[in-house]
Design an enzyme around this catalytic site. Sequence first.
Site, short mmCIF file in Angstrom:
data_model
loop_
_atom_site.label_atom_id
_atom_site.label_comp_id
_atom_site.label_asym_id
_atom_site.label_seq_id
_atom_site.Cartn_x
_atom_site.Cartn_y
_atom_site.Cartn_z
N LYS A 198 -1.58 -2.76 8.19
CA LYS A 198 -2.65 -2.32 9.07
C LYS A 198 -2.55 -3.03 10.42
CE LYS A 198 -5.93 -1.20 5.39
NZ LYS A 198 -7.28 -1.45 4.80
N TYR A 211 -9.59 -10.97 -6.63
CA TYR A 211 -8.65 -10.95 -7.75
C TYR A 211 -8.82 -12.18 -8.65
CZ TYR A 211 -6.38 -7.05 -5.47
OH TYR A 211 -6.13 -5.82 -4.92
N ARG A 225 0.85 -1.18 0.00
CA ARG A 225 0.00 0.00 0.00
C ARG A 225 0.89 1.24 0.00
NH1 ARG A 225 -1.93 -3.58 3.92
NH2 ARG A 225 -4.04 -4.40 3.53
N ARG A 242 -0.81 -2.00 -6.92
CA ARG A 242 -1.11 -3.10 -5.99
C ARG A 242 -2.06 -4.09 -6.64
NH1 ARG A 242 -1.25 -4.51 -0.46
NH2 ARG A 242 -3.29 -5.11 0.37
N HIS A 273 -2.84 2.58 -6.00
CA HIS A 273 -3.45 1.28 -5.75
C HIS A 273 -3.53 0.43 -7.02
CE1 HIS A 273 -4.68 -0.04 -1.85
NE2 HIS A 273 -5.71 -0.71 -2.32
N HIS A 284 -3.50 -9.22 3.56
CA HIS A 284 -4.93 -9.29 3.80
C HIS A 284 -5.21 -10.18 5.01
CE1 HIS A 284 -6.13 -8.26 -0.62
NE2 HIS A 284 -5.92 -7.19 0.11
#
Length: 357
Positions: A230, A337, A202, A305, A302, A328
């Site tokens: 995150k 995806y 990211r 990514r 993004h 993730h």
Amino acid sequence: MDLAAAARGVNDSLESHGPITEPLPIVDGGPRAGAAPSDSTTEAEAAPELRRAVARYLDHLVVERGLAANTVSAYRRDLARYLQHLTATAAHVRVPRDITADHVRAFVRSIREGDAAHPALSARSSARVLAAVRGAHAFWVTESSVDTDVASRVSPPMPPQRLPKAIGVTEVENLLAAPDPDTPAGLRARAFLELLYATGARISEAVALDVDDLAGLHDEDLALIRVTGKGAKQRLVPVGSFAVAALDRYLVRARPELARHGRGSPAVFLNARGTRISRQTAWNMVKDAARTIHQEERITPHTLRHSFATHLLEGGADLRVVQELLGHASLATTQIYTRVSVESLREVYATSHPRAR
């Protein structure tokens, strides 16, 4: 309390305001898109116990869950708007125990419809706001402020599922070649773009990289970097030879010149003042390169990514490996995806097979 690690990856403007566990005023922040507040509602207008309950939850997000400063700031804005709504429409609500599921549903309707001070929010944005509200209510149950999690009964609006927008390998190569290799800014941009595509990081993760995170860049077996995602979760991500070469050129030929103007920042990517670049600067590097190849409307940070994940799956990578590389928490997030790959197969089939139509 020093919570700099919890705020890692925050942009320059947020960092300049100090740790986010300083007193947490509740002010109306409007929609998540970053629009400035347009009314005068303040913390003092909400019931004191409601304000304290929200402040406890925000402290919990920082101290116990270690969420990033940007995330906590967004939750703060969303809960400020929630308190504003309760104050305006349900004056009898003085403590969390007074809130019912109908109050939460009315709030969701209000943000979907908008008002004179706030534009209507999309289903996706509304769901993000509701996530902040549901998180607060769940926390109040755990601390025994309430007996029942009334927000859990409220379903978020279902946003239309949009497929990630990836670009082809040739377009990626053109984008990566766009920055000028003869200037420090160009070397920095090339290294940044190569890193985004090589790792699927990211933009905030790439901005937050420190030199120490590149310790495995020249490993004899496999180049690796440490990425902090995150929730301050760290992962090791392989880096291809093209990105390694671009980073080497930047670190040797450009970064020392940029660092000369600062005070020894540990950041990998520095601005002209020798300090860590902001997210806006990073965004501009991508957009400038996209503009050079006349793709500024299609390409965002993004996009790289998305392209990273899509190209891996098209090349035969296992879905769980891609999940790990992207950082993730849920495999369901990565599975979108696979739909992109199926769409690509359909397109190729439709244009290539003589009896497809």
